[in-house]
Scaffold this motif. Structure first.
Motif, PDB file in Angstrom:
ATOM      1  N   ILE A 176     -11.081  -0.062  -3.768  1.00 50.59           N
ATOM      2  CA  ILE A 176     -12.293  -0.733  -3.281  1.00 50.59           C
ATOM      3  C   ILE A 176     -12.035  -1.388  -1.923  1.00 50.59           C
ATOM      4  O   ILE A 176     -12.820  -1.237  -0.983  1.00 50.59           O
ATOM      5  N   GLY A 177     -10.913  -2.098  -1.814  1.00 49.18           N
ATOM      6  CA  GLY A 177     -10.595  -2.771  -0.550  1.00 49.18           C
ATOM      7  C   GLY A 177     -10.580  -1.828   0.632  1.00 49.18           C
ATOM      8  O   GLY A 177     -10.982  -2.184   1.740  1.00 49.18           O
ATOM      9  N   ASN A 230      -0.455   5.116 -10.817  1.00 49.80           N
ATOM     10  CA  ASN A 230      -1.858   4.724 -10.655  1.00 49.80           C
ATOM     11  C   ASN A 230      -2.061   4.063  -9.302  1.00 49.80           C
ATOM     12  O   ASN A 230      -1.223   3.272  -8.863  1.00 49.80           O
ATOM     13  N   SER A 269     -14.485   4.951  -8.930  1.00 49.51           N
ATOM     14  CA  SER A 269     -14.185   3.860  -9.871  1.00 49.51           C
ATOM     15  C   SER A 269     -14.346   4.289 -11.337  1.00 49.51           C
ATOM     16  O   SER A 269     -13.877   3.603 -12.248  1.00 49.51           O
ATOM     17  N   LEU A 283       0.834  -1.206   0.000  1.00 51.10           N
ATOM     18  CA  LEU A 283       0.000   0.000   0.000  1.00 51.10           C
ATOM     19  C   LEU A 283       0.869   1.257   0.000  1.00 51.10           C
ATOM     20  O   LEU A 283       0.594   2.232  -0.703  1.00 51.10           O
ATOM     21  N   HIS A 331      -6.492   7.792 -10.135  1.00 48.82           N
ATOM     22  CA  HIS A 331      -6.241   7.075 -11.387  1.00 48.82           C
ATOM     23  C   HIS A 331      -5.074   7.715 -12.149  1.00 48.82           C
ATOM     24  O   HIS A 331      -4.704   8.861 -11.894  1.00 48.82           O
ATOM     25  N   ASP A 391      -4.066   1.263  -7.782  1.00 45.77           N
ATOM     26  CA  ASP A 391      -4.825   0.167  -8.384  1.00 45.77           C
ATOM     27  C   ASP A 391      -6.229   0.078  -7.787  1.00 45.77           C
ATOM     28  O   ASP A 391      -6.422   0.211  -6.582  1.00 45.77           O
ATOM     29  N   LEU A 392      -7.176  -0.155  -8.686  1.00 41.21           N
ATOM     30  CA  LEU A 392      -8.594  -0.142  -8.312  1.00 41.21           C
ATOM     31  C   LEU A 392      -8.908  -1.122  -7.189  1.00 41.21           C
ATOM     32  O   LEU A 392      -9.730  -0.843  -6.317  1.00 41.21           O
ATOM     33  N   ARG A 393      -8.234  -2.279  -7.193  1.00 40.79           N
ATOM     34  CA  ARG A 393      -8.569  -3.301  -6.188  1.00 40.79           C
ATOM     35  C   ARG A 393      -8.381  -2.779  -4.772  1.00 40.79           C
ATOM     36  O   ARG A 393      -9.136  -3.150  -3.866  1.00 40.79           O
ATOM     37  N   TYR A 394      -7.379  -1.919  -4.576  1.00 39.31           N
ATOM     38  CA  TYR A 394      -7.147  -1.392  -3.231  1.00 39.31           C
ATOM     39  C   TYR A 394      -8.032  -0.178  -2.935  1.00 39.31           C
ATOM     40  O   TYR A 394      -8.355   0.070  -1.781  1.00 39.31           O
ATOM     41  N   VAL A 405     -16.482   5.634  -3.245  1.00 35.42           N
ATOM     42  CA  VAL A 405     -15.637   4.685  -3.979  1.00 35.42           C
ATOM     43  C   VAL A 405     -16.305   4.314  -5.298  1.00 35.42           C
ATOM     44  O   VAL A 405     -15.636   4.147  -6.331  1.00 35.42           O
ATOM     45  N   ILE A 426     -12.484   0.394   1.441  1.00 33.57           N
ATOM     46  CA  ILE A 426     -13.790   0.664   2.057  1.00 33.57           C
ATOM     47  C   ILE A 426     -13.839   0.066   3.465  1.00 33.57           C
ATOM     48  O   ILE A 426     -14.345   0.697   4.391  1.00 33.57           O
ATOM     49  N   TYR A 482     -11.563   4.320 -14.043  1.00 38.31           N
ATOM     50  CA  TYR A 482     -10.920   3.018 -14.237  1.00 38.31           C
ATOM     51  C   TYR A 482     -11.622   2.168 -15.280  1.00 38.31           C
ATOM     52  O   TYR A 482     -11.128   1.111 -15.658  1.00 38.31           O
TER      53      TYR A 482
END
Lengths: 196, 196
Positions: free
Chosen positions: A144-145, A137, A187, A71, A122, A139-142, A183, A147, A190
């Protein structure tokens, strides 16, 4: 509410482009997270409770990031050392983000600035605000994570108040809804217009 | 645990392609939502508590969708009437999803099937499993937005048990982490490899 002078914080300024999201779409998104006028009220209450605790909250969140190399990576140039100035500048805006999250009801300016935050996560705009040479960038996964930690950890701070358990619970849920809503907006860059 | 015969449910079958996510990446994602072995235990506990309540949970979630045209939309061909057979078939798998969410620890098969669910939300594969003529994509904004209702509404069902408030709270948080983790995975087909 007057906005403090925070480097790179441009809420309400003309430099912030319109978000490509209409207000009726925003209303539907609020409905999808069960957001109501009651949440507006409880977020304002949360804003008062959290106001004196911003530094402690940010210490906790930054500690969480610092404890996880993958992170902290987003504050580096990809080869190790985090950029301390970048971390500090983001921290000031992160504190203001807490206040803005609680500064309801959300209007067009709020939505536009959320979208600016989206672009800054982004590769469209990351690093530009602070003119830093960091990875391009988040990353989108983090995004969201995040949250989960950003929501779950706020509860203890909401409990540091004279409010009843029921009120704390309503503040917590209003916060959870708002974080999820944001969030969802973040997004957007992305993906494609069609897929968002 | 033996898997029931549910049309279109292919967990563990050879027809499910490998997810393009390595297990060490999956572990990092779990860390980002603060997921631990304790959550594995509490999800199994939640699985026992929720097992007899699946229909009531699905009634509530389907009621939420049905109350919002813009969500029910994803079960239509884009011109009004929802496809009842499609709704029913998804419902059976949704019930199994509750069980799979609680069936920890998550292994490679679980991750691969999560990715299959991701594809089935996205235009990559939506409608194919049930051979229906519905709108081609579930928009990402609502996939993310759904984290809130799917998490918040589970708590009442977790309370329908002999467990203490502290245990209910731990089951709730384990559930919240898992839902966030899964939505993070489900976001993959909506973006590029580089941005995810």
């Amino acid at each position: 509410m007057s906005k403090p002078e925070i480097p790179g914080y441009t809420f309400g300024e003309r430099s912030v482009p319109d978000a490509p999201i209409e207000m009726d779409e925003f209303e539907r998104l609020k409905q999808s997270v069960m957001f109501s006028d009651e949440d507006d009220r409880y977020l304002r209450m949360a804003g008062e409770v959290l106001d004196g605790q911003t530094d402690e909250i940010l210490d906790l969140w930054y500690g969480f990031v610092a404890d996880h190399d993958f992170l902290l990576y987003y504050f580096t140039d990809g080869h190790g050392t985090p950029n301390e100035e970048y971390l500090e500048r983001v921290r000031d805006r992160f504190g203001q983000w807490i206040r803005d999250t609680c500064d309801t009801p959300y209007g067009r300016d709020w939505l536009d600035y959320q979208f600016e935050i989206a672009r800054r996560h982004h590769r469209t705009e990351k690093n530009q605000t602070d003119e830093v040479d960091a990875v391009p960038n988040i990353d989108l996964r983090y995004v969201i994570g995040f949250i989960y930690p950003i929501t779950a950890t706020i509860r203890t701070f909401l409990e540091n108040s004279g409010y009843s358990d029921a009120d704390v619970d309503k503040m917590y849920h209003a916060w959870f809804k708002s974080v999820t809503l944001q969030v969802s907006i973040w997004s957007y860059p992305y993906t494609t217009d069609d897929d968002w």
